[in-house]
Design a protein around this motif. Structure first.
Motif, PDB file in Angstrom:
ATOM      1  N   VAL A 132       0.849  -1.186   0.000  1.00  0.00           N
ATOM      2  CA  VAL A 132       0.000   0.000   0.000  1.00  0.00           C
ATOM      3  C   VAL A 132       0.890   1.243   0.000  1.00  0.00           C
ATOM      4  O   VAL A 132       1.882   1.300   0.734  1.00  0.00           O
ATOM      5  CB  VAL A 132      -0.919   0.028   1.245  1.00  0.00           C
ATOM      6  CG1 VAL A 132      -1.742   1.303   1.269  1.00  0.00           C
ATOM      7  CG2 VAL A 132      -1.827  -1.194   1.271  1.00  0.00           C
ATOM      8  N   ALA A 133       0.537   2.200  -0.848  1.00  0.00           N
ATOM      9  CA  ALA A 133       1.211   3.504  -0.852  1.00  0.00           C
ATOM     10  C   ALA A 133       0.132   4.566  -0.679  1.00  0.00           C
ATOM     11  O   ALA A 133      -1.015   4.241  -0.367  1.00  0.00           O
ATOM     12  CB  ALA A 133       1.983   3.703  -2.150  1.00  0.00           C
ATOM     13  N   GLY A 134       0.501   5.816  -0.907  1.00  0.00           N
ATOM     14  CA  GLY A 134      -0.531   6.837  -0.768  1.00  0.00           C
ATOM     15  C   GLY A 134       0.042   8.228  -0.690  1.00  0.00           C
ATOM     16  O   GLY A 134       1.208   8.460  -1.046  1.00  0.00           O
ATOM     17  N   ALA A 135      -0.785   9.147  -0.228  1.00  0.00           N
ATOM     18  CA  ALA A 135      -0.386  10.549  -0.117  1.00  0.00           C
ATOM     19  C   ALA A 135      -0.930  11.111   1.184  1.00  0.00           C
ATOM     20  O   ALA A 135      -1.926  10.613   1.719  1.00  0.00           O
ATOM     21  CB  ALA A 135      -0.920  11.354  -1.292  1.00  0.00           C
ATOM     22  N   ARG A 151      -5.038  14.621   6.479  1.00  0.00           N
ATOM     23  CA  ARG A 151      -5.781  13.510   5.864  1.00  0.00           C
ATOM     24  C   ARG A 151      -4.832  12.737   4.955  1.00  0.00           C
ATOM     25  O   ARG A 151      -3.911  13.326   4.381  1.00  0.00           O
ATOM     26  CB  ARG A 151      -6.953  14.049   5.054  1.00  0.00           C
ATOM     27  CG  ARG A 151      -8.028  13.032   4.756  1.00  0.00           C
ATOM     28  CD  ARG A 151      -9.241  13.692   4.125  1.00  0.00           C
ATOM     29  NE  ARG A 151      -9.882  14.641   5.028  1.00  0.00           N
ATOM     30  CZ  ARG A 151     -10.758  15.575   4.635  1.00  0.00           C
ATOM     31  NH1 ARG A 151     -11.092  15.680   3.371  1.00  0.00           N
ATOM     32  NH2 ARG A 151     -11.289  16.400   5.513  1.00  0.00           N
ATOM     33  N   GLN A 152      -5.090  11.444   4.824  1.00  0.00           N
ATOM     34  CA  GLN A 152      -4.280  10.605   3.938  1.00  0.00           C
ATOM     35  C   GLN A 152      -5.197   9.805   3.029  1.00  0.00           C
ATOM     36  O   GLN A 152      -6.356   9.559   3.353  1.00  0.00           O
ATOM     37  CB  GLN A 152      -3.424   9.633   4.761  1.00  0.00           C
ATOM     38  CG  GLN A 152      -2.401  10.344   5.633  1.00  0.00           C
ATOM     39  CD  GLN A 152      -1.570   9.389   6.463  1.00  0.00           C
ATOM     40  OE1 GLN A 152      -2.128   8.559   7.185  1.00  0.00           O
ATOM     41  NE2 GLN A 152      -0.266   9.499   6.359  1.00  0.00           N
ATOM     42  N   THR A 153      -4.631   9.400   1.910  1.00  0.00           N
ATOM     43  CA  THR A 153      -5.372   8.510   1.027  1.00  0.00           C
ATOM     44  C   THR A 153      -4.447   7.380   0.603  1.00  0.00           C
ATOM     45  O   THR A 153      -3.251   7.597   0.405  1.00  0.00           O
ATOM     46  CB  THR A 153      -5.931   9.295  -0.181  1.00  0.00           C
ATOM     47  OG1 THR A 153      -6.818   8.476  -0.902  1.00  0.00           O
ATOM     48  CG2 THR A 153      -4.833   9.784  -1.091  1.00  0.00           C
ATOM     49  N   GLU A 154      -4.993   6.178   0.494  1.00  0.00           N
ATOM     50  CA  GLU A 154      -4.184   5.002   0.175  1.00  0.00           C
ATOM     51  C   GLU A 154      -4.439   4.545  -1.250  1.00  0.00           C
ATOM     52  O   GLU A 154      -5.562   4.663  -1.754  1.00  0.00           O
ATOM     53  CB  GLU A 154      -4.532   3.843   1.128  1.00  0.00           C
ATOM     54  CG  GLU A 154      -4.163   4.117   2.572  1.00  0.00           C
ATOM     55  CD  GLU A 154      -4.387   2.886   3.448  1.00  0.00           C
ATOM     56  OE1 GLU A 154      -4.960   1.881   2.949  1.00  0.00           O
ATOM     57  OE2 GLU A 154      -3.993   2.930   4.626  1.00  0.00           O
ATOM     58  N   VAL A 155      -3.400   4.007  -1.880  1.00  0.00           N
ATOM     59  CA  VAL A 155      -3.572   3.319  -3.167  1.00  0.00           C
ATOM     60  C   VAL A 155      -2.787   2.004  -3.079  1.00  0.00           C
ATOM     61  O   VAL A 155      -1.792   1.920  -2.347  1.00  0.00           O
ATOM     62  CB  VAL A 155      -3.070   4.143  -4.369  1.00  0.00           C
ATOM     63  CG1 VAL A 155      -3.754   5.487  -4.454  1.00  0.00           C
ATOM     64  CG2 VAL A 155      -1.565   4.313  -4.324  1.00  0.00           C
ATOM     65  N   PRO A 156      -3.200   1.000  -3.836  1.00  0.00           N
ATOM     66  CA  PRO A 156      -2.459  -0.267  -3.795  1.00  0.00           C
ATOM     67  C   PRO A 156      -1.148  -0.166  -4.573  1.00  0.00           C
ATOM     68  O   PRO A 156      -1.042   0.598  -5.532  1.00  0.00           O
ATOM     69  CB  PRO A 156      -3.411  -1.254  -4.476  1.00  0.00           C
ATOM     70  CG  PRO A 156      -4.273  -0.415  -5.353  1.00  0.00           C
ATOM     71  CD  PRO A 156      -4.404   0.919  -4.678  1.00  0.00           C
ATOM     72  N   ILE A 157      -0.173  -0.941  -4.138  1.00  0.00           N
ATOM     73  CA  ILE A 157       1.008  -1.196  -4.958  1.00  0.00           C
ATOM     74  C   ILE A 157       0.784  -2.578  -5.573  1.00  0.00           C
ATOM     75  O   ILE A 157       0.517  -3.538  -4.843  1.00  0.00           O
ATOM     76  CB  ILE A 157       2.296  -1.192  -4.117  1.00  0.00           C
ATOM     77  CG1 ILE A 157       2.492   0.184  -3.458  1.00  0.00           C
ATOM     78  CG2 ILE A 157       3.507  -1.543  -4.987  1.00  0.00           C
ATOM     79  CD1 ILE A 157       3.729   0.274  -2.559  1.00  0.00           C
ATOM     80  N   VAL A 158       0.843  -2.653  -6.898  1.00  0.00           N
ATOM     81  CA  VAL A 158       0.519  -3.922  -7.557  1.00  0.00           C
ATOM     82  C   VAL A 158       1.790  -4.533  -8.138  1.00  0.00           C
ATOM     83  O   VAL A 158       2.773  -3.819  -8.409  1.00  0.00           O
ATOM     84  CB  VAL A 158      -0.556  -3.718  -8.662  1.00  0.00           C
ATOM     85  CG1 VAL A 158      -1.824  -3.143  -8.059  1.00  0.00           C
ATOM     86  CG2 VAL A 158      -0.038  -2.821  -9.776  1.00  0.00           C
ATOM     87  N   PRO A 159       1.787  -5.857  -8.332  1.00  0.00           N
ATOM     88  CA  PRO A 159       2.972  -6.514  -8.886  1.00  0.00           C
ATOM     89  C   PRO A 159       3.374  -5.869 -10.219  1.00  0.00           C
ATOM     90  O   PRO A 159       2.516  -5.564 -11.039  1.00  0.00           O
ATOM     91  CB  PRO A 159       2.507  -7.962  -9.095  1.00  0.00           C
ATOM     92  CG  PRO A 159       1.403  -8.155  -8.107  1.00  0.00           C
ATOM     93  CD  PRO A 159       0.714  -6.822  -8.014  1.00  0.00           C
ATOM     94  N   GLY A 160       4.657  -5.663 -10.393  1.00  0.00           N
ATOM     95  CA  GLY A 160       5.142  -5.055 -11.635  1.00  0.00           C
ATOM     96  C   GLY A 160       5.192  -3.541 -11.583  1.00  0.00           C
ATOM     97  O   GLY A 160       5.669  -2.897 -12.536  1.00  0.00           O
ATOM     98  N   ASP A 161       4.697  -2.943 -10.511  1.00  0.00           N
ATOM     99  CA  ASP A 161       4.756  -1.479 -10.404  1.00  0.00           C
ATOM    100  C   ASP A 161       6.196  -0.984 -10.491  1.00  0.00           C
ATOM    101  O   ASP A 161       7.114  -1.588  -9.928  1.00  0.00           O
ATOM    102  CB  ASP A 161       4.168  -1.014  -9.059  1.00  0.00           C
ATOM    103  CG  ASP A 161       2.770  -0.450  -9.199  1.00  0.00           C
ATOM    104  OD1 ASP A 161       2.387  -0.074 -10.326  1.00  0.00           O
ATOM    105  OD2 ASP A 161       2.055  -0.380  -8.176  1.00  0.00           O
TER     106      ASP A 161
END
Ligand code: GRF
Length: 192
Positions: A132-135, A151-161
């Motif tokens: 998981v990554a984010g800002a 405030r924070q927001t999350e995004v997934p880190i996916v294979p191959g990123d």
């Protein structure tokens, strides 16, 4: 709420703020000026297109950090902002500058703080095996990327990123997060 935005580069977060304003989604915030320390920063064009006054103040024209920061403070204060928004402003700020805008200075950082302060956040998240990554949007204090998180927001880190693909995914999330925080500060939903 008068907002001055400081940029150094591509200005996609600035564009997101401009778009939110155009959609009526920025609360009572008004973008009254954009100041760049880099001539030719892409964000200057976005500001011009939106009829927002722009200024360029190059740090290269000053002897040291404090001299530049004092000149920048003069330019900012000319617009009498209630909020100063750092949007990809790639400068370390002096303590004097930070103190002058305490409780009205925010930054967006491309990681889930307190993880990965500083640069290369996306590569560091990938190298650490994070899923998981984010800002994060935070109040600015003297210590780099360390002020209270708003405030924070999350995004997934996916294979191959790669750092590039992850950066793009995080930026998309930033463009939702930052206008929402500016709106909520303008409406008093978020306070220092
Ligand atoms: C963003 O990733 C932001 O989190 C960081 O600098 C980058 C600025 O991008 N502080 P842009 O200039 O808004 O496109």
């Amino acid at each position: 709420m008068r907002v001055v935005c400081l940029i150094s580069g591509s200005g996609t977060n600035l564009q997101a703020l401009i778009d939110a304003k155009a959609r009526g989604e920025l609360g009572v915030a008004d973008l009254v000026a954009v100041i760049s320390n880099v001539a030719g920063a892409g964000g200057l064009d976005y500001a011009l297109d939106a009829n927002i006054p722009t200024e360029i103040l190059s740090h290269r024209d000053f002897a040291d950090r404090l001299e530049f920061d004092r000149a920048l403070m003069q330019r900012i204060d000319h617009y009498q902002p209630q909020l100063v928004v750092l949007a990809g402003f790639m400068r370390i700020l002096s303590n004097e500058f930070v103190a002058a805008y305490r409780h009205r200075l925010i930054n967006i950082h491309p990681s889930l703080l307190p993880k990965y302060k500083g640069l290369d956040t996306h590569q560091r998240a990938i190298d650490s095996g994070d899923t998981v990554a984010g800002a994060s949007v935070h109040w600015v204090t003297e210590a780099l990327d360390s002020g209270a998180i708003i405030r924070q927001t999350e995004v997934p880190i996916v294979p191959g990123d790669t750092a590039e693909t992850l950066k793009a995914r995080v930026l998309d999330a930033e463009h939702v997060l930052y206008p929402a925080v500016v709106r909520d500060i303008s409406l008093g939903v978020v306070t220092p």
